[in-house]
Structure formats: structure tokens, C-alpha cells
Design a protein around this motif. Structure first.
Motif, short mmCIF file in Angstrom:
data_model
loop_
_atom_site.label_atom_id
_atom_site.label_comp_id
_atom_site.label_asym_id
_atom_site.label_seq_id
_atom_site.Cartn_x
_atom_site.Cartn_y
_atom_site.Cartn_z
N LEU A 223 0.85 -1.21 0.00
CA LEU A 223 0.00 0.00 0.00
C LEU A 223 0.88 1.25 0.00
O LEU A 223 1.93 1.27 0.63
CB LEU A 223 -0.89 0.03 1.25
CG LEU A 223 -2.03 -0.98 1.32
CD1 LEU A 223 -2.83 -0.76 2.60
CD2 LEU A 223 -2.95 -0.85 0.11
N LEU A 225 0.49 5.42 0.79
CA LEU A 225 -0.40 6.44 1.36
C LEU A 225 0.19 7.83 1.20
O LEU A 225 1.39 8.02 1.38
CB LEU A 225 -0.62 6.18 2.86
CG LEU A 225 -1.18 4.83 3.28
CD1 LEU A 225 -1.34 4.81 4.80
CD2 LEU A 225 -2.51 4.57 2.60
N TYR A 231 -0.94 12.70 -2.47
CA TYR A 231 -1.83 11.55 -2.69
C TYR A 231 -1.64 11.01 -4.12
O TYR A 231 -1.45 9.79 -4.30
CB TYR A 231 -3.27 11.97 -2.37
CG TYR A 231 -4.35 11.06 -2.90
CD1 TYR A 231 -4.24 9.67 -2.85
CD2 TYR A 231 -5.51 11.61 -3.45
CE1 TYR A 231 -5.25 8.87 -3.35
CE2 TYR A 231 -6.52 10.81 -3.94
CZ TYR A 231 -6.39 9.43 -3.90
OH TYR A 231 -7.38 8.64 -4.40
N LEU A 235 -0.57 7.15 -5.63
CA LEU A 235 -1.18 6.42 -6.75
C LEU A 235 -0.13 6.09 -7.80
O LEU A 235 -0.08 4.99 -8.36
CB LEU A 235 -2.30 7.26 -7.38
CG LEU A 235 -3.50 7.53 -6.46
CD1 LEU A 235 -4.40 8.60 -7.07
CD2 LEU A 235 -4.28 6.24 -6.21
N GLU A 250 -1.59 -0.69 -4.22
CA GLU A 250 -2.67 0.29 -4.29
C GLU A 250 -2.23 1.58 -3.61
O GLU A 250 -1.59 1.53 -2.57
CB GLU A 250 -3.92 -0.22 -3.55
CG GLU A 250 -4.55 -1.45 -4.14
CD GLU A 250 -5.05 -1.27 -5.57
OE1 GLU A 250 -5.33 -0.14 -5.99
OE2 GLU A 250 -5.12 -2.29 -6.28
N TYR A 252 -3.60 5.00 -1.74
CA TYR A 252 -4.78 5.53 -1.07
C TYR A 252 -4.50 6.90 -0.49
O TYR A 252 -3.37 7.19 -0.08
CB TYR A 252 -5.21 4.60 0.08
CG TYR A 252 -6.18 3.54 -0.37
CD1 TYR A 252 -7.53 3.82 -0.48
CD2 TYR A 252 -5.73 2.27 -0.71
CE1 TYR A 252 -8.42 2.85 -0.93
CE2 TYR A 252 -6.60 1.30 -1.16
CZ TYR A 252 -7.95 1.61 -1.26
OH TYR A 252 -8.81 0.65 -1.71
N GLU A 256 -8.29 7.97 4.02
CA GLU A 256 -9.31 7.03 3.54
C GLU A 256 -9.04 5.60 4.04
O GLU A 256 -9.92 4.74 3.99
CB GLU A 256 -9.33 7.08 2.01
CG GLU A 256 -10.48 6.37 1.32
CD GLU A 256 -11.87 6.96 1.58
OE1 GLU A 256 -11.98 8.04 2.18
OE2 GLU A 256 -12.84 6.29 1.22
N MET A 257 -7.83 5.39 4.56
CA MET A 257 -7.41 4.08 5.06
C MET A 257 -8.43 3.40 5.94
O MET A 257 -8.74 2.23 5.78
CB MET A 257 -6.16 4.27 5.95
CG MET A 257 -4.88 4.14 5.25
SD MET A 257 -4.61 2.49 4.72
CE MET A 257 -4.19 1.72 6.26
N PRO A 261 -9.40 -0.08 3.48
CA PRO A 261 -8.13 -0.78 3.23
C PRO A 261 -7.36 -1.19 4.47
O PRO A 261 -6.56 -2.12 4.43
CB PRO A 261 -7.33 0.21 2.38
CG PRO A 261 -8.09 1.48 2.33
CD PRO A 261 -9.48 1.21 2.76
#
Ligand code: F6R
Length: 363
Positions: A223, A225, A231, A235, A250, A252, A256-257, A261
Motif C-alpha cells: 500500500l 499512502l 496523494y 497512486l 494500491e 490511497y 481514507e485508510m 483498506p
């Protein structure tokens, strides 16, 4: 030619300070400390809304641009992926400008979106790396990136050059809208001028990044972050990793974690946190602590002050301390290098990853 580099992608990552400087050179007037765009037959003062459309990595450059245009120019920005934009009957305001971002200038969905926006009466601005491309020819306002030919399928130097052009564009829109003082413009130009040296310092962390490869290369899922303009870097980091190393990753928004996720987190999931010190730092660190409380392995990319404040993490990568405006240009570098070194360790075909084409000319 690759010169002393093992792959085109590696060469293109390392070229970034030079090509970003080249690109900035054609958009900044250092003596006057002003931004200069090519001549145009309309004024941004009259543009009520900007619609940004692109695909993949170029779309992530658009996400950063949305952030800058709203923050500095106070202009409403709509942002979409080209393949979605085309088919969703977007409402395009009269007098609006549509901005397309593309390395190749030939991506089928982006080109079709451009033609649709033109038929709806939008002014067409294009940020493109290939000056002879279809999109370049069809622009009302052509904003070239000067990255030179990009051979590696995974985009790197075209991306940071896009960011450089978009920062200049946001500054010019802000000036035309009357929301930026001359002193503020001078300050922005000053920060942008510092970007190539800061990117060079980021490249200096190459070996430190190689050293953390074993933590990532064995993972099944990773992941990334980040918050605010970082942000999109999360991505982009995840996209680069999955494209060339085939590890599932991914990105994120850090906040939003906890809305889903976080359920994935255990000691086998490396979490790469992109968090320069600054206004959003503490918030991201508190998300990082939530990850750690669930056994997640945090690899933190931050600057000196950030790393000093963040506490214990499994691995840390130190970036130079930079103004938040140029942070996306600088933090793009470590995520590119990490993906590159992980892919090399896994033995994949870095420059020609499976199933991917450099220019996607079908929908
Ligand atoms: C990712 C990548 C792709 C492209 C996308 C758009 O590394 O290279 O996601 O960014 O296919 O391509 P362009 O910018 O040529 O329109």
C-alpha cells in the motif's frame, strides 16, 4: 542509447533534473521572476472552469494540477480519466477550457475526449511530450514538455516534466485571474527554480532505496499512502510498482485508510507512506500510527524534520526539505526508484513490461 545505464527507465529517471530544468526554462523568465506561456488567443481571466482529462500516469499529473489550480488560481477544476469522460455526457460550461495531458499525444481515449470537448465549444489546451503528435496539432494552446524521447514503457521523466509545465500554467492562470500578487509569483518561480537541484538530491538516495528492496520484493500486496498533492504520488508509486514488478499495489489517500483498506494490514503488507513535513504532515503520521498499531510495516519517505518527528518505522528514506509546491516533483523520484529496483530484483523486463504498450492507440 542507454549509455552507462542498465535500462532506459533507469536512464530516464536519472535524466529528470536536466529535462525538468529544460522544460522550466521555456516557461520561466528568471530575470523578471515571472512565468511565461506561449501566445494564446484567449485569456484565462475569462475561463470559468477547467476540465482536465488524461490516462494513467498523465492523469496523476492532472490530479496534482487540480490541486494547484484550485489553491493558487481559485478556478473550479473538473478532472476525469479519458475513458470515463467520453461516455458520461459531461456538462461543459460555455467559454470553458479543457486541458489534456499526454506523453505520446496519441492515446486514443484522450484524443477522442479532446475532440468531444472541442465539439462542445471548449478551448483546448494540451500538455504533450511529442511535438508532432495528433494532440499537439489539435491544440489551441500547446504546452510542450521537453523531456526528450521516453523509451521505457513506464512513464517517468515525462511525468515530472508535465508537473513542471502544470505548475507554470497554474501560476499564469492565477495571475490572469488577479488572485496572485507579483511577490507571490516571484516566490513560486523561486521554488520551481529549485526543483531540479532537489530532484538531484532525491536521486542521491538511490542506494538507500536499493537497500529497502528486500522489504518490498517479497510482498504480495503493497500500500502507498499520501495526502493532498502527495496523494497522487501514492497512486503513481503503486502504478509504477505493479506495472514493472507485477506486485499488487494500491495507492490511497491516507485519511481514507480507515474506511476499508486498513482491513488488509498485517505484518506482511509493506505500507509506503509519502509525507513531507508541512501542513498535512501530522494527519498523515496519525494514519501511519494506525497502520503500525495493526502490525503494518511502514516505510516512510519524508524529509529531515519529518523523519525526526515521526518516531520508529521499519525503513526511512530521506528527501531534501522543500517547499510543498515542488514536493510532488521531488517525491516522484523515490517511488520511481523503488519500483525500478524491485523490478530489477524480481528479474522482470523493466523497459517492456508484459501486456503493456508505450502508446495506447485503441480504446
Ligand atoms: C504508466 C504509463 C501509462 C501512461 C498512459 C497515458 O507508467 O506510462 O499509464 O501514462 O498510458 O499515456 P500518454 O501520457 O501517452 O497519454
Amino acid at each position: 542509447e542507454k549509455g552507462n545505464y542498465r535500462h532506459f527507465m533507469q536512464k530516464e529517471i536519472h535524466e529528470q533534473p536536466i529535462v525538468v530544468a529544460q522544460t522550466l526554462q521555456s516557461y520561466l523568465r528568471p530575470l523578471e521572476q515571472k512565468v511565461a506561456l506561449p501566445d494564446m488567443d484567449f485569456s484565462f481571466a475569462d475561463v470559468p472552469r477547467i476540465t482536465i482529462v488524461a490516462c494513467g500516469t498523465s492523469f496523476y499529473a492532472g490530479m496534482v494540477a487540480k490541486y494547484w489550480l484550485e489553491r493558487f488560481a481559485r478556478v473550479p477544476v473538473e478532472l476525469d480519466i479519458a475513458s470515463e469522460f467520453r461516455y458520461r455526457a459531461p456538462v461543459l460550461e460555455k467559454g470553458g477550457m479543457a486541458l489534456f495531458i499526454s506523453q505520446s499525444g496519441e492515446t486514443a481515449d484522450t484524443l477522442a475526449a479532446l475532440r468531444h470537448a472541442r465539439s462542445e465549444g471548449q478551448k483546448i489546451a494540451v500538455v504533450v511530450n511529442v511535438p508532432t503528435s495528433s494532440m499537439a496539432r489539435e491544440a489551441d494552446l500547446l504546452l510542450p514538455t521537453h523531456a526528450g524521447p521516453e523509451i521505457g514503457v513506464a512513464s517517468t521523466k515525462a511525468f515530472t516534466c508535465q508537473l513542471a509545465v502544470l505548475a507554470a500554467l497554474a501560476t499564469k492562470v492565477a495571475r490572469d485571474k488577479g488572485v496572485l500578487t507579483e511577490a507571490e509569483e516571484r516566490e513560486i518561480v523561486g521554488h520551481l527554480t529549485e526543483a531540479p537541484a532537489a530532484m538531484n538530491a532525491a536521486l542521491g538516495q538511490d542506494e538507500a532505496i536499493e537497500a529497502i528492496v528486500p522489504l518490498v520484493a517479497k510482498a504480495r500486496d503493497v500500500l502507498y499512502l499520501g495526502r493532498g498533492p502527495d496523494y497522487p504520488m501514492a497512486l503513481e508509486g503503486a502504478l509504477k510498482l505493479k506495472e514493472i514488478s507485477y506486485i499488487h499495489a494500491e495507492g490511497y489517500a491516507a485519511g481514507e485508510m480507515k474506511h476499508g483498506p486498513i482491513a488488509l494490514i498485517d505484518e506482511n503488507v509493506p505500507v509506503i507512506v509519502i509525507a513531507p513535513s508541512g501542513p498535512l504532515f501530522e494527519k498523515t503520521v496519525s494514519n501511519m500510527h494506525e497502520v503500525q498499531a495493526r502490525g503494518g510495516q511502514v516505510l516512510l519517505i519524508s524529509d529531515g524534520p519529518g523523519l525526526a518527528e515521526a518516531g520508529d518505522v521499519v525503513a526511512r528514506i530521506e528527501m531534501p526539505t522543500v517547499h510543498p509546491l515542488i514536493a510532488p516533483l521531488v517525491y516522484a523520484v523515490p517511488v520511481q526508484l523503488l519500483a525500478y529496483h524491485v523490478a530489477v530484483a524480481k528479474g522482470t523486463d523493466v523497459d517492456q513490461p508484459r501486456n503493456l504498450a508505450k502508446s495506447v492507440t485503441v480504446e
